[in-house]
Scaffold this motif. Sequence first.
Motif, PDB file in Angstrom:
ATOM      1  N   ARG A  78     -70.769  46.998 153.949  1.00 36.62           N
ATOM      2  CA  ARG A  78     -71.600  48.456 153.960  1.00 36.62           C
ATOM      3  C   ARG A  78     -71.795  48.697 155.596  1.00 36.62           C
ATOM      4  NH1 ARG A  78     -76.654  48.215 149.753  1.00 36.62           N
ATOM      5  NH2 ARG A  78     -76.907  50.259 150.472  1.00 36.62           N
ATOM      6  N   PHE A  89     -69.293  59.015 155.064  1.00 40.93           N
ATOM      7  CA  PHE A  89     -70.726  59.025 154.590  1.00 40.93           C
ATOM      8  C   PHE A  89     -71.382  60.231 154.896  1.00 40.93           C
ATOM      9  CE2 PHE A  89     -69.901  54.673 155.131  1.00 40.93           C
ATOM     10  CZ  PHE A  89     -70.510  53.937 154.023  1.00 40.93           C
ATOM     11  N   LEU A  95     -68.174  58.600 150.100  1.00 39.16           N
ATOM     12  CA  LEU A  95     -69.450  57.940 149.872  1.00 39.16           C
ATOM     13  C   LEU A  95     -70.861  58.764 150.598  1.00 39.16           C
ATOM     14  CD1 LEU A  95     -68.272  54.293 150.594  1.00 39.16           C
ATOM     15  CD2 LEU A  95     -68.611  55.435 148.430  1.00 39.16           C
ATOM     16  N   ARG A 100     -73.598  57.397 145.152  1.00 37.75           N
ATOM     17  CA  ARG A 100     -71.967  57.267 145.120  1.00 37.75           C
ATOM     18  C   ARG A 100     -71.908  55.900 145.946  1.00 37.75           C
ATOM     19  NH1 ARG A 100     -67.387  61.499 145.550  1.00 37.75           N
ATOM     20  NH2 ARG A 100     -67.277  62.252 143.278  1.00 37.75           N
ATOM     21  N   ALA A 101     -72.535  55.926 147.071  1.00 34.36           N
ATOM     22  CA  ALA A 101     -72.379  54.668 147.846  1.00 34.36           C
ATOM     23  C   ALA A 101     -72.923  53.327 146.854  1.00 34.36           C
ATOM     24  CB  ALA A 101     -73.455  54.866 149.103  1.00 34.36           C
ATOM     25  N   GLU A 102     -74.268  53.566 146.376  1.00 32.18           N
ATOM     26  CA  GLU A 102     -75.039  52.501 145.658  1.00 32.18           C
ATOM     27  C   GLU A 102     -73.809  51.988 144.606  1.00 32.18           C
ATOM     28  OE1 GLU A 102     -77.497  50.863 146.087  1.00 32.18           O
ATOM     29  OE2 GLU A 102     -77.283  49.685 144.040  1.00 32.18           O
ATOM     30  N   CYS A 104     -70.728  52.139 144.563  1.00 32.71           N
ATOM     31  CA  CYS A 104     -69.721  51.683 145.371  1.00 32.71           C
ATOM     32  C   CYS A 104     -69.889  49.950 145.761  1.00 32.71           C
ATOM     33  CB  CYS A 104     -69.301  52.276 146.453  1.00 32.71           C
ATOM     34  SG  CYS A 104     -67.688  51.393 147.493  1.00 32.71           S
ATOM     35  N   TRP A 105     -71.098  49.841 146.131  1.00 34.31           N
ATOM     36  CA  TRP A 105     -71.613  48.398 146.249  1.00 34.31           C
ATOM     37  C   TRP A 105     -71.718  47.588 144.886  1.00 34.31           C
ATOM     38  CZ3 TRP A 105     -70.005  49.447 150.507  1.00 34.31           C
ATOM     39  CH2 TRP A 105     -70.416  50.559 151.503  1.00 34.31           C
ATOM     40  N   GLY A 148     -63.355  55.246 148.788  1.00 38.36           N
ATOM     41  CA  GLY A 148     -64.374  54.718 149.504  1.00 38.36           C
ATOM     42  C   GLY A 148     -64.206  53.173 149.013  1.00 38.36           C
TER      43      GLY A 148
ATOM     44  N   HIS B 128     -75.436  53.720 139.119  1.00 36.80           N
ATOM     45  CA  HIS B 128     -76.538  53.889 139.943  1.00 36.80           C
ATOM     46  C   HIS B 128     -77.691  54.120 139.122  1.00 36.80           C
ATOM     47  CE1 HIS B 128     -75.486  57.860 139.949  1.00 36.80           C
ATOM     48  NE2 HIS B 128     -74.433  57.695 140.548  1.00 36.80           N
TER      49      HIS B 128
END
Lengths: 195, 139
Positions: A78, A89, A95, A100-102, A104-105, A148, B128
């Motif tokens: 990250r 970002f 992301l 969306r970032a969450e 991805c992780w 991403g 999410h």
Amino acid sequence: MVDGNSDLQSLIRRAKVFNPDLFSDLPAELYQALVEANLSKRQLNDAELIQFSVHSGFPPEQLLALRRLVEPCVREARSALASQHPELFIAGGALASPERAEACWRDCENFFRVVIYAVAAARPCFTDQQSIDALNELYVLMGVPTEGLAYALSQLSANSRAAFESLYDHSPVTALLHDSFDNLRELLFGGSVKS
Amino acid sequence: MKRLLDSEIDRLRLLSGGERELRFDRDGEVLRIDLREDYIQMWQDEATVKGNAANLFLACENSGGNLEATKLTWVVGSAIRPETVQTKEEFTEILSNLGVSRNLASLALEHCPGLIGTIAWALYFERHGWLTATPICNL
């Protein structure tokens, strides 16, 4: 668009990042452990990893250590992404939104989970192109920002290998870790991933 | 179940603008209504395969067994289960058993026109945690 021969449920069934069929010749208890863990989307537990270490001939502590790398390596991926590719970002980036970032992780954690299955079983080829093609088709339908994800997977691969090497140098497990991530990257994103 | 474009869905699509997506949040939880044409078509195709009688299409962790024994999940890796509910209370209870909060179920009842009544809806969880709903109607 789902084509006429592949309704959504059929596409979902074919879309696999981990194909247990490729492991069906393992001893029954190991195969069953993989199937059950994958169905529950969970990591192999201590007892299961130790069983795999007996089968694969790897020191059990190395397999256990691998599982402990998931959280710090995803965290490192990250921050590396944020510093190396800030454009992902900001507005318009793959992301840009926190959710969306969450997501991805979470995908990264899942990728690492199946890579650990592969390493434990000493089988770096843990899925096939047909399963991954269906997964990519589903990703497109679901609007998953694979740009991403590709960067994140690339980072995760490099971070985990470096972290593992710092603990155990060049062990067979290191090589399997490298090959497993590489196979996944190649199938998912071809050779276009920049790290 | 009705598959014609409902005027209420038409209104939602106008409200959603180019993004074809609406979000409603309450107490930190989010309901997303996805109105992309490709997506509606995808669910419509699935509804045709699964059977037209159902008014809910739920992305669940398991394909077999009682609905109460499974959870709502993301589409990838899920089993799409058709269900028919008759009342708001039944809808809330079913979603609650699937791991959806009563708050989110209530948001869906408020913002998904025709839910339970005239229009079938597909529901799943984003990775999410957002509850996502798509109406199943002709475009």
